[in-house]
Design a protein around this motif. Structure first.
Motif, PDB file in Angstrom:
ATOM      1  N   GLU A  65       0.829  -1.204   0.000  1.00 13.23           N
ATOM      2  CA  GLU A  65       0.000   0.000   0.000  1.00 13.23           C
ATOM      3  C   GLU A  65       0.864   1.256   0.000  1.00 13.23           C
ATOM      4  OE1 GLU A  65      -3.235   0.475   2.618  1.00 13.23           O
ATOM      5  OE2 GLU A  65      -4.168  -1.458   2.122  1.00 13.23           O
ATOM      6  N   ALA A  66       1.986   1.203   0.693  1.00  9.52           N
ATOM      7  CA  ALA A  66       2.879   2.371   0.744  1.00  9.52           C
ATOM      8  C   ALA A  66       3.383   2.720  -0.659  1.00  9.52           C
ATOM      9  CB  ALA A  66       4.051   2.092   1.677  1.00  9.52           C
ATOM     10  N   ALA A  67       3.810   1.703  -1.394  1.00  9.22           N
ATOM     11  CA  ALA A  67       4.308   1.935  -2.753  1.00  9.22           C
ATOM     12  C   ALA A  67       3.184   2.375  -3.684  1.00  9.22           C
ATOM     13  CB  ALA A  67       4.974   0.668  -3.285  1.00  9.22           C
ATOM     14  N   ILE A  68       1.986   1.845  -3.446  1.00  7.92           N
ATOM     15  CA  ILE A  68       0.828   2.212  -4.268  1.00  7.92           C
ATOM     16  C   ILE A  68       0.474   3.684  -4.055  1.00  7.92           C
ATOM     17  CG2 ILE A  68      -1.669   1.839  -4.552  1.00  7.92           C
ATOM     18  CD1 ILE A  68      -0.997  -1.171  -3.793  1.00  7.92           C
ATOM     19  N   LYS A  69       0.472   4.098  -2.798  1.00  8.14           N
ATOM     20  CA  LYS A  69       0.173   5.505  -2.484  1.00  8.14           C
ATOM     21  C   LYS A  69       1.235   6.421  -3.081  1.00  8.14           C
ATOM     22  CE  LYS A  69      -2.332   4.652   1.838  1.00  8.14           C
ATOM     23  NZ  LYS A  69      -2.292   4.807   3.318  1.00  8.14           N
ATOM     24  N   ALA A  70       2.493   6.021  -2.970  1.00 12.25           N
ATOM     25  CA  ALA A  70       3.595   6.832  -3.493  1.00 12.25           C
ATOM     26  C   ALA A  70       3.485   7.002  -5.005  1.00 12.25           C
ATOM     27  CB  ALA A  70       4.934   6.192  -3.133  1.00 12.25           C
ATOM     28  N   ALA A  71       2.932   5.985  -5.675  1.00 15.63           N
ATOM     29  CA  ALA A  71       2.774   6.042  -7.131  1.00 15.63           C
ATOM     30  C   ALA A  71       1.471   6.735  -7.540  1.00 15.63           C
ATOM     31  CB  ALA A  71       2.814   4.636  -7.711  1.00 15.63           C
ATOM     32  N   GLY A  72       0.688   7.153  -6.550  1.00 15.84           N
ATOM     33  CA  GLY A  72      -0.577   7.825  -6.841  1.00 15.84           C
ATOM     34  C   GLY A  72      -1.640   6.897  -7.406  1.00 15.84           C
ATOM     35  N   LYS A  73      -1.584   5.631  -7.038  1.00 18.27           N
ATOM     36  CA  LYS A  73      -2.501   4.641  -7.600  1.00 18.27           C
ATOM     37  C   LYS A  73      -3.625   4.244  -6.643  1.00 18.27           C
ATOM     38  CE  LYS A  73      -0.552   4.166 -11.641  1.00 18.27           C
ATOM     39  NZ  LYS A  73      -1.289   4.537 -12.874  1.00 18.27           N
ATOM     40  N   MET A  74      -3.724   4.916  -5.486  1.00 21.42           N
ATOM     41  CA  MET A  74      -4.858   4.683  -4.589  1.00 21.42           C
ATOM     42  C   MET A  74      -5.860   5.816  -4.814  1.00 21.42           C
ATOM     43  SD  MET A  74      -5.186   4.432  -0.429  1.00 21.42           S
ATOM     44  CE  MET A  74      -4.375   2.837  -0.276  1.00 21.42           C
ATOM     45  N   ALA A  75      -7.078   5.460  -5.206  1.00 19.24           N
ATOM     46  CA  ALA A  75      -8.102   6.467  -5.492  1.00 19.24           C
ATOM     47  C   ALA A  75      -9.079   6.580  -4.331  1.00 19.24           C
ATOM     48  CB  ALA A  75      -8.857   6.090  -6.759  1.00 19.24           C
ATOM     49  N   THR A  76      -9.581   7.779  -4.094  1.00 17.66           N
ATOM     50  CA  THR A  76     -10.635   8.010  -3.116  1.00 17.66           C
ATOM     51  C   THR A  76     -11.938   8.201  -3.873  1.00 17.66           C
ATOM     52  OG1 THR A  76      -9.106   9.053  -1.561  1.00 17.66           O
ATOM     53  CG2 THR A  76     -11.447   9.486  -1.242  1.00 17.66           C
ATOM     54  N   GLU A  77     -12.911   7.340  -3.598  1.00  9.75           N
ATOM     55  CA  GLU A  77     -14.156   7.345  -4.359  1.00  9.75           C
ATOM     56  C   GLU A  77     -15.365   7.575  -3.458  1.00  9.75           C
ATOM     57  OE1 GLU A  77     -14.033   7.341  -7.453  1.00  9.75           O
ATOM     58  OE2 GLU A  77     -12.222   6.274  -8.091  1.00  9.75           O
ATOM     59  N   GLY A  78     -16.380   8.240  -3.988  1.00 10.37           N
ATOM     60  CA  GLY A  78     -17.592   8.545  -3.239  1.00 10.37           C
ATOM     61  C   GLY A  78     -18.737   7.593  -3.518  1.00 10.37           C
ATOM     62  N   LYS A  79     -19.952   8.056  -3.214  1.00  9.51           N
ATOM     63  CA  LYS A  79     -21.132   7.192  -3.248  1.00  9.51           C
ATOM     64  C   LYS A  79     -21.520   6.726  -4.650  1.00  9.51           C
ATOM     65  CE  LYS A  79     -23.250   8.993   0.984  1.00  9.51           C
ATOM     66  NZ  LYS A  79     -24.443   9.643   1.573  1.00  9.51           N
ATOM     67  N   GLU A  80     -21.097   7.469  -5.675  1.00 11.62           N
ATOM     68  CA  GLU A  80     -21.507   7.118  -7.035  1.00 11.62           C
ATOM     69  C   GLU A  80     -20.514   6.192  -7.739  1.00 11.62           C
ATOM     70  OE1 GLU A  80     -24.519   7.872  -8.389  1.00 11.62           O
ATOM     71  OE2 GLU A  80     -24.839   8.503  -6.306  1.00 11.62           O
ATOM     72  N   TYR A  81     -19.430   5.822  -7.060  1.00  8.88           N
ATOM     73  CA  TYR A  81     -18.430   4.959  -7.697  1.00  8.88           C
ATOM     74  C   TYR A  81     -19.007   3.568  -7.944  1.00  8.88           C
ATOM     75  CZ  TYR A  81     -14.264   2.157  -8.511  1.00  8.88           C
ATOM     76  OH  TYR A  81     -13.337   1.293  -9.065  1.00  8.88           O
ATOM     77  N   VAL A  82     -18.870   3.077  -9.174  1.00 10.50           N
ATOM     78  CA  VAL A  82     -19.324   1.729  -9.526  1.00 10.50           C
ATOM     79  C   VAL A  82     -18.149   0.771  -9.367  1.00 10.50           C
ATOM     80  CG1 VAL A  82     -20.238   0.260 -11.363  1.00 10.50           C
ATOM     81  CG2 VAL A  82     -21.041   2.621 -11.134  1.00 10.50           C
ATOM     82  N   VAL A  83     -18.319  -0.204  -8.493  1.00 12.36           N
ATOM     83  CA  VAL A  83     -17.256  -1.153  -8.176  1.00 12.36           C
ATOM     84  C   VAL A  83     -16.872  -1.961  -9.417  1.00 12.36           C
ATOM     85  CG1 VAL A  83     -16.626  -3.128  -6.730  1.00 12.36           C
ATOM     86  CG2 VAL A  83     -18.051  -1.295  -5.791  1.00 12.36           C
ATOM     87  N   GLN A  84     -15.565  -2.128  -9.602  1.00  8.89           N
ATOM     88  CA  GLN A  84     -15.036  -2.905 -10.733  1.00  8.89           C
ATOM     89  C   GLN A  84     -14.509  -4.254 -10.244  1.00  8.89           C
ATOM     90  OE1 GLN A  84     -15.315  -1.515 -13.983  1.00  8.89           O
ATOM     91  NE2 GLN A  84     -16.544  -0.144 -12.684  1.00  8.89           N
ATOM     92  N   ASP A  85     -14.609  -5.255 -11.099  1.00  7.43           N
ATOM     93  CA  ASP A  85     -14.103  -6.580 -10.739  1.00  7.43           C
ATOM     94  C   ASP A  85     -12.613  -6.493 -10.424  1.00  7.43           C
ATOM     95  OD1 ASP A  85     -14.424  -9.470 -10.511  1.00  7.43           O
ATOM     96  OD2 ASP A  85     -13.141  -9.577 -12.284  1.00  7.43           O
ATOM     97  N   GLY A  86     -12.224  -6.997  -9.261  1.00  8.97           N
ATOM     98  CA  GLY A  86     -10.821  -6.996  -8.860  1.00  8.97           C
ATOM     99  C   GLY A  86     -10.410  -5.824  -7.998  1.00  8.97           C
ATOM    100  N   ASP A  87     -11.314  -4.871  -7.746  1.00 13.62           N
ATOM    101  CA  ASP A  87     -10.966  -3.746  -6.874  1.00 13.62           C
ATOM    102  C   ASP A  87     -10.576  -4.254  -5.488  1.00 13.62           C
ATOM    103  OD1 ASP A  87     -11.428  -1.800  -8.744  1.00 13.62           O
ATOM    104  OD2 ASP A  87     -13.354  -1.122  -7.918  1.00 13.62           O
ATOM    105  N   VAL A  88      -9.538  -3.638  -4.919  1.00 17.50           N
ATOM    106  CA  VAL A  88      -9.182  -3.859  -3.515  1.00 17.50           C
ATOM    107  C   VAL A  88      -9.656  -2.606  -2.785  1.00 17.50           C
ATOM    108  CG1 VAL A  88      -7.339  -4.332  -1.867  1.00 17.50           C
ATOM    109  CG2 VAL A  88      -7.159  -5.210  -4.222  1.00 17.50           C
ATOM    110  N   MET A  89     -10.569  -2.791  -1.807  1.00 23.95           N
ATOM    111  CA  MET A  89     -11.278  -1.653  -1.237  1.00 23.95           C
ATOM    112  C   MET A  89     -11.152  -1.560   0.276  1.00 23.95           C
ATOM    113  SD  MET A  89     -14.729  -1.741  -3.625  1.00 23.95           S
ATOM    114  CE  MET A  89     -15.007   0.024  -3.448  1.00 23.95           C
ATOM    115  N   HIS A  90     -11.137  -0.317   0.749  1.00 26.18           N
ATOM    116  CA  HIS A  90     -11.193  -0.039   2.190  1.00 26.18           C
ATOM    117  C   HIS A  90     -12.251   1.046   2.385  1.00 26.18           C
ATOM    118  CE1 HIS A  90     -10.055   0.598   6.329  1.00 26.18           C
ATOM    119  NE2 HIS A  90      -9.877   1.891   6.091  1.00 26.18           N
ATOM    120  N   PHE A  91     -13.196   0.805   3.290  1.00 28.31           N
ATOM    121  CA  PHE A  91     -14.320   1.713   3.453  1.00 28.31           C
ATOM    122  C   PHE A  91     -14.178   2.566   4.713  1.00 28.31           C
ATOM    123  CE2 PHE A  91     -15.972  -2.002   1.142  1.00 28.31           C
ATOM    124  CZ  PHE A  91     -16.412  -1.381  -0.026  1.00 28.31           C
ATOM    125  N   LEU A  92     -14.488   3.839   4.594  1.00 26.66           N
ATOM    126  CA  LEU A  92     -14.555   4.730   5.738  1.00 26.66           C
ATOM    127  C   LEU A  92     -16.013   5.080   5.958  1.00 26.66           C
ATOM    128  CD1 LEU A  92     -11.702   5.317   4.195  1.00 26.66           C
ATOM    129  CD2 LEU A  92     -11.537   7.133   5.890  1.00 26.66           C
TER     130      LEU A  92
END
Length: 364
Positions: A334-361
């Motif tokens: 996750e550290a390397a992913i964040k550093a590469a800017g590859k972690m996205a923050t998504e809201g209520k309208e985001y449509v989940v894609q097959d294979g997404d790795v997700m963390h919910f707040l």
């Protein structure tokens, strides 16, 4: 999810043997008609190599795959639509499932009796289709009667449904399944709301002998030709071999596959096909406690996906942190992913894609 696939077919085609191989649930598999009187419900694990790949990166305490419910339904015979054999029970059971795995027999064996005396998978499929179509005609005529009574109000939706229903009735009366009738959203919705049996998505499984598992045989060739016009896939599987595989210790299975020239159990192919048939996708959660696969319908938005874990997650949803699977594998942490800017923050309208790795707040 509450979504189920039902295994259907004539008696003695290998349905229960295949069900046992898929679920290891120990359903009765016997060489006489109606060995399965009551439907057997089992849970099949969806084989997904992505889960193990994520686990190799995260090193969790637990690894939890996703599953699909599967129902082994009593064998059907001619006259089922009129209650022959276990027809009423069969048709009630099939009405409750969301998709169909239709097993046909495509092997010759004098020691396994066939309810119609000879092996012909095309004929067997037509027997099942005919009984389902006859029941669909009966159900549709009742619905059209109700709709015509409601049409006096001039409701445009009711009038549209009558128009669709009358066209579908002609289509079914020509011996065609409702699957072949669906051509747009309105017709699809009408078929679904009418609980039309032949409108359910279907996967065909040709049950063959060991000699035919790679190339099929004359029976499978005829069957594949016969269903060309349908929106359906065909898998060639030997239920007997699949049952043998499940009885072997895990460490002996690779050698068994190699001897047969196989790379994986046929049950894995069926499970993935069933998953696709139900229009399901997988998203993952990944942490040191567990890496887990979760099931949602295609088109599910982030709050709905969170609700699969817990209803409170959906009610109090704030946002989701999303990493695409291929980015997780590429950057490995996750550290390397964040550093590469590859972690996205998504809201209520985001449509989940097959294979997404997700963390919910979320708010409690």
């Amino acid at each position: 999810m509450g979504l189920q696939c039902g295994i259907v077919g004539l008696p003695n085609v290998g349905k229960s043997t295949l069900f046992n191989a898929l679920t290891s649930a120990g359903a009765l598999a016997a060489n006489y008609p109606f060995a399965t009187k009551d439907p057997n419900l089992g849970v099949i694990t969806v084989a997904d190599p992505r889960l193990a790949e994520l686990a190799s990166l995260v090193n969790p305490q637990k690894l939890i795959p996703t599953t699909v419910d599967i129902l082994d339904i009593a064998g059907l015979i001619k006259g089922a639509s009129k209650g022959e054999g276990l027809g009423n029970q069969f048709l009630a059971n099939i009405r409750e499932v969301d998709a169909i795995i239709h097993v046909v027999r495509a092997f010759d064996n004098d020691n396994v009796v066939h309810v119609d005396g000879s092996v012909d998978p095309v004929r067997d499929k037509e027997v099942v289709d005919t009984e389902l179509i006859l029941k669909d005609i009966e159900s549709l005529e009742r619905r059209l009667d109700r709709l015509r009574k409601q049409s006096k109000s001039g409701d445009k939706e009711v009038l549209r449904d009558i128009e669709i229903g009358e066209k579908l009735l002609i289509h079914l009366s020509d011996g065609k399944t409702a699957r072949a009738f669906v051509h747009d959203e309105d017709s699809a919705q009408f078929v679904k709301s009418s609980q039309i049996l032949t409108g359910k998505p279907v996967l065909y499984v040709c049950n063959v002998d060991e000699a035919s598992i790679h190339t099929g045989n004359a029976h499978t060739a005829r069957f594949i030709e016969a269903i060309k016009s349908e929106k359906a896939d065909v898998l060639i599987i030997s239920a007997g071999i699949e049952a043998e595989i499940t009885e072997l210790p895990e460490e002996d299975r690779a050698g068994f596959f190699a001897d047969l020239g196989l790379t994986e159990p046929g049950t894995h192919k069926i499970t993935r096909a069933a998953y696709n048939l139900l229009e399901l996708i997988t998203y993952f959660t990944a942490g040191v406690k567990e890496v887990r696969a979760w099931t949602v319908k295609k088109g599910t938005k982030a709050p709905g996906a969170a609700g699969v874990i817990h209803s409170d997650f959906e009610k109090g949803f704030i946002r989701a942190e999303v990493i695409h699977y291929h980015d997780y594998v590429k950057y490995k942490s996750e550290a390397a992913i964040k550093a590469a800017g590859k972690m996205a923050t998504e809201g209520k309208e985001y449509v989940v894609q097959d294979g997404d790795v997700m963390h919910f707040l979320f708010n409690v």
